[in-house]
Write a protein that holds these residues in place. Sequence first.
Motif, mmCIF file in Angstrom:
data_model
loop_
_atom_site.group_PDB
_atom_site.id
_atom_site.type_symbol
_atom_site.label_atom_id
_atom_site.label_comp_id
_atom_site.label_asym_id
_atom_site.label_seq_id
_atom_site.Cartn_x
_atom_site.Cartn_y
_atom_site.Cartn_z
ATOM 1 N N ALA A 1 37.730 34.763 27.750
ATOM 2 C CA ALA A 1 36.484 33.996 27.787
ATOM 3 C C ALA A 1 36.770 32.514 27.995
ATOM 4 O O ALA A 1 36.104 31.850 28.795
ATOM 5 C CB ALA A 1 35.687 34.214 26.501
ATOM 6 N N ALA A 2 37.776 31.997 27.299
ATOM 7 C CA ALA A 2 38.141 30.590 27.450
ATOM 8 C C ALA A 2 38.607 30.307 28.876
ATOM 9 O O ALA A 2 38.216 29.305 29.476
ATOM 10 C CB ALA A 2 39.225 30.219 26.442
ATOM 11 N N ALA A 3 39.432 31.191 29.421
ATOM 12 C CA ALA A 3 39.944 31.001 30.781
ATOM 13 C C ALA A 3 38.818 31.060 31.814
ATOM 14 O O ALA A 3 38.878 30.381 32.837
ATOM 15 C CB ALA A 3 40.996 32.062 31.095
ATOM 16 N N ALA A 4 37.784 31.857 31.525
ATOM 17 C CA ALA A 4 36.659 31.995 32.448
ATOM 18 C C ALA A 4 35.578 30.945 32.199
ATOM 19 O O ALA A 4 34.579 30.904 32.914
ATOM 20 C CB ALA A 4 36.057 33.396 32.320
ATOM 21 N N GLY A 5 35.767 30.130 31.157
ATOM 22 C CA GLY A 5 34.782 29.096 30.856
ATOM 23 C C GLY A 5 33.526 29.620 30.191
ATOM 24 O O GLY A 5 32.476 28.991 30.257
ATOM 25 N N VAL A 6 33.630 30.766 29.540
ATOM 26 C CA VAL A 6 32.475 31.376 28.870
ATOM 27 C C VAL A 6 32.470 30.948 27.408
ATOM 28 O O VAL A 6 33.472 31.107 26.712
ATOM 29 C CB VAL A 6 32.521 32.919 28.972
ATOM 30 C CG1 VAL A 6 31.393 33.549 28.179
ATOM 31 C CG2 VAL A 6 32.476 33.352 30.420
ATOM 32 N N PRO B 1 24.995 32.136 28.807
ATOM 33 C CA PRO B 1 23.765 31.847 29.550
ATOM 34 C C PRO B 1 22.985 33.122 29.882
ATOM 35 O O PRO B 1 23.582 34.166 30.165
ATOM 36 C CB PRO B 1 24.266 31.185 30.835
ATOM 37 C CG PRO B 1 25.637 30.705 30.517
ATOM 38 C CD PRO B 1 26.182 31.621 29.465
ATOM 39 N N ASP B 2 21.668 33.035 29.838
ATOM 40 C CA ASP B 2 20.827 34.198 30.138
ATOM 41 C C ASP B 2 21.065 34.729 31.549
ATOM 42 O O ASP B 2 20.916 35.916 31.804
ATOM 43 C CB ASP B 2 19.349 33.841 29.970
ATOM 44 C CG ASP B 2 18.987 33.589 28.520
ATOM 45 O OD1 ASP B 2 19.674 34.136 27.627
ATOM 46 O OD2 ASP B 2 18.019 32.848 28.268
ATOM 47 N N ALA B 3 21.423 33.840 32.456
ATOM 48 C CA ALA B 3 21.656 34.245 33.847
ATOM 49 C C ALA B 3 22.906 35.119 33.987
ATOM 50 O O ALA B 3 23.088 35.786 34.998
ATOM 51 C CB ALA B 3 21.789 33.008 34.726
#
Length: 73
Positions: free
Chosen positions: A46-51, A56-58
């Motif tokens: 998640a950190a690597a993907a910037g999540v 976000p709802d999108a």
Amino acid sequence: MAATRLLMRRLREILRLKFEAGLSHRAIARACAVGLGTVSSYLDRAAAAGVRWPVPDALDDAALEARLFARPG
């Protein structure tokens, strides 16, 4: 045999427990009944993907999975 990915609902719960509740990886693993390595791996992805939380709802489940488990190159 490859490990089965957790449902995106469980991933969202891991993110929530980490960023909203501020729990340790060990506490998250106990709460979600998964291994400590799984929690660490998912949070690293998640950190690597910037999540971050809140997601976000999108970003629906398919988009979230694609972002976290995309094959490089």
